[in-house]
Design an enzyme around this catalytic site. Structure first.
Site, short mmCIF file in Angstrom:
data_model
loop_
_atom_site.label_atom_id
_atom_site.label_comp_id
_atom_site.label_asym_id
_atom_site.label_seq_id
_atom_site.Cartn_x
_atom_site.Cartn_y
_atom_site.Cartn_z
CB SER A 1 -30.01 89.05 -58.99
OG SER A 1 -29.39 87.80 -59.11
CE1 TYR B 1 -30.23 86.71 -55.06
CE2 TYR B 1 -28.96 88.15 -53.62
CZ TYR B 1 -29.27 87.67 -54.89
OH TYR B 1 -28.59 88.16 -55.98
#
Lengths: 303, 303, 303, 303
Positions: free
Chosen positions: D63, D239
């Site tokens: 990511s 996140y």
């Protein structure tokens, strides 16, 4: 940089945005405020205080008060505070019960209503008088001994407080309140009803730009704690629009439904803006505009 | 059919299941109940009353009371009731705030706690005394003038009632309570603390099997209203396990965390079972077992 | 009772309600159906078949097919089925991903789309051809060898099937699919596109009124399994309005967005109604009205 | 400041924390990585490149790639991008379907998986080859022409990609994908499988510290756009732990489940850390520790 001219420009350019917003109307005392009021004040680390518009008019600080509660509790409890409240953005409207239930009575951060109730509960336990402790602090830092609760607003808050009562009872059912629900709510409603001007707030917040040092030079917070409050303001300080605020303004900020926003310029100063008309997220629409223009002009975002 | 022998068999076969459950322990007054108690009573339309085990021992009826509240409000308000409470299964634990927030203070059905609070609020408005109206009704239908609140349980409920207070305040904030929160809660806690035996409850519920006719032959509900209460009991009467209850038992039923379950056999009678140990959904574990065995043996499910 | 006259009355009284509904428009093939069509058929246990209106016109049975899938899987797998799908009402719109995520890929019941995908997946594993097995069964029970998939509807479903693909992939990620996602989806889209008339469906469903016995007298389900399917239809068969359907109609029923509803009269027969205009929950608006009037007139609700 | 000594200290002090974490194990290719690897590199605006530990070893950037995708799309689409993806923290686990459903297929920010799929979809439309465009950019900025996809990881991602397929199909059902689902997923899985070292990533990210100027001096982003990407990294880059990361580290950062984190020091440089063992939120546990120590030592947080 001619700060006075800058603030005057920003006031002139931003104030008209208020026409696109709507004054908070959940209590009569707030609904009655004139949406055309606009104030902007900057207190700098080197002692300047500049303002434009209605910068000396007191208004209802509402949730801006939560930034100060957090500082007062963190100064006393340190990291232990985080056992009772989180520090993550909520991703949900500011008075949501859903997340609170999902997370078993631990509010997601200190700035949603549930989290602010926990701060007050804790300050009550630590000092015996949450509101009094906060008020004394704000008077000292702002240099204005007249800072006080607006009793009409406080009464109005209390009589429309069922949703906050629901939050408090729910946390009590999870064992996350130390004091009686009614007492915590009473201090909460009065805290939200504190009346201060942009000038008062800008001065009162200077310790957040000054590594935790108070106006009298004494230390409230460590350098690191002070930065950490700024980080929580940036990620959680403007209800469900913190991402947008960080994107547009790029400063730690805490807003209130009275239309005030306090923004911290680390190592430079504190900017406070007031314009009562709100956007759908509950942030002052002309206030965010003024801060956006301020960082664009000065380049003083944290990024 | 030898009903006495049948009930004795079911009691003997089902009571041991209690060992797999757990008595409600959220209040001391309930936690102290002996998990080995087991009662089963059947009142039939033709006037028989048969029982087995502890069928004459009073227990805390808790949410079983909500079936009677619903009948009393529906009898007075008719379809207008459904503007303030839904009639869909909740698909969520029985004290959830999430759905209530999502649906803006309209409880999903009359049997979740929030819905029961609305029933009581409405009965307070309609009669001035919700608890008294209900108690009088239960005394008259059961033929037992000693039916009353257990004050120890009521006090225990009130002192552990933060979660219900949260629900009530939340609904008040949405404008869905007509009476003061404290008054509604007081009647709620006392209603849940009514003490009745299986025999009392089976007789008291007969109007639901008898097309709405009361014990004295007068009409409480129309034929159609009576059926409709049964349908709500079937789809919503056993917390988050209504689907499973309908699947296994196939009868309209209302359970309580005191371990009681009232089940309606339309046009035949009412069965009431009591065994305090609960399954994880809050339903009496041996009680559901006994009802399951009952409909398997008799074929008297509604399907 | 003159059933023909009754059905004619109901058709006349109920059909006009369609004007308040809206034909499903998520695929062109359904959107093109004339909203004024109305059919009603009753197949009785003693072999009668009576109908009114467009009762011999085939329509897209859509989710009505799920009642049959459930029977076919339950007949083969028995209680083991419930490890992969629940049997509780969903309390949420019929294509919701939320509950599926919350419950880790176990659909809440066999009639929401995710649950139906699990049934098909299982029937694929058990028979190698889910659609074929179902179609053969429907042909045999309805006595109509022409029952088949409408290829235009099937193609339309497949090209608008992203939401069902999302459900299937999500369940696959949780380990709750045994066959490739594409294969399961293909059988699902074709199953929903089966075309049958009210007469076909009423006859095909008779085993649910007849304790599990098929048209040829052979046993598909045990007496108990047959009742249990009825209980699931009652509590979960009409999307997010199962409580309302149970309240108004009081019969086990399964609806489809094609406008069909199949209702079971235990030990009496099966009623099937078709009217394409839907209420906001996805149930035929005139269809529910006709069933409501039917049970009010006959008293044949299960309660 | 002796940067080499600083990085060596941080590596020595932080690497042991990895023992408290767990290497990502959802695909075999990641699960096989040695948890004891630790690298740290700093690229400065004035052209220095310093590193410690395994700072030249390529790892799966996962990511972290999303920060670059965002830059490439924002450079082309400008503010129009925000019609298809939000910029608010998610307050939910990174692969949640719930919020996506609640917000009708508009991902909450560009860094949750759904948001990254939208970025790739858009870059596919704009350039015809999302992966190729990104790879070329990373090669150019890092100065390493060997930057490429690890085919084993990419195959592993694709064969475990049901959850991302569910997200993509769901967004397609909401009309928020312009390209075929399979194509978008293919580019997504390959992008996540790009292999780069700390040195590569630190150099490649320098434009974010340098007001949007690329390594060759050309402008990718305006000064303001560059700051705005930093603000999104700070509020959404790690996140469900962005608040905690901002609190502890106080820098814009983007993490990946391969154990890498890229952190931007505005106007100073870029720090990249790699340690494969993750905390429960999916961030490198020793990586966050090293960054926390870095800002504590240097005072170079943005607050």
């Amino acid at each position: 940089m001619d700060l006075q001219a800058l603030l005057d420009d920003l006031a002139m350019e931003s104030a008209p945005c208020a026409a696109q917003g709507k004054v908070a109307d959940y209590i009569p005392a707030l609904a009655a405020v004139d949406p055309a009021r606009f104030g902007l004040a900057l207190a700098t680390m080197d002692g300047q205080l500049v303002g434009s518009g209605d910068w000396r008019t007191p208004f209802s600080i509402q949730s801006v008060s939560k930034a100060f509660s957090l500082a007062l509790v963190l100064a006393r409890d340190g990291e232990a505070l985080w056992r009772r409240v989180g520090r993550e953005p909520s991703g949900n409207p500011f008075n949501s019960l859903v997340q609170l239930e999902y997370e078993k009575g631990i509010p997601r951060n200190p700035f949603i209503n549930a989290g602010a109730l926990v701060l007050i509960d804790r300050l009550l336990t630590l000092t015996g008088d949450s509101l009094g402790t906060l008020r004394d602090f704000l008077r000292a830092e702002s240099g204005n001994p007249a800072v006080d609760v607006d009793p009409e607003v406080a009464a109005s808050e209390a009589s429309h407080g069922h949703r906050n009562a629901a939050l408090a009872h729910f946390m009590a059912s999870c064992g996350n309140l130390e004091n009686p629900v009614d007492r915590v709510l009473d201090h909460y409603f009065r805290q939200c009803s504190l009346s201060m001007s942009c000038a008062d707030l800008a001065r009162a917040g200077l310790f957040l730009a000054n590594h935790g040092l108070r106006a009298d030079g004494s230390r409230l917070l460590s350098r690191s704690e002070s930065k950490r409050i700024n980080s929580i303001m940036l990620t959680c300080g403007t209800y469900d629009a913190a991402g947008d605020f960080a994107y547009r303004v790029g400063l730690p900020g805490k807003s209130g439904v009275g239309g005030g926003i306090l923004a911290v310029l680390p190592e430079r100063g504190v900017l406070c803006v007031w314009s009562p008309a709100l956007d759908p997220h509950g942030n002052s629409i002309a206030g965010v505009e003024a801060l956006d223009r301020f960082t664009t002009r000065t380049g003083w975002s944290v990024f």
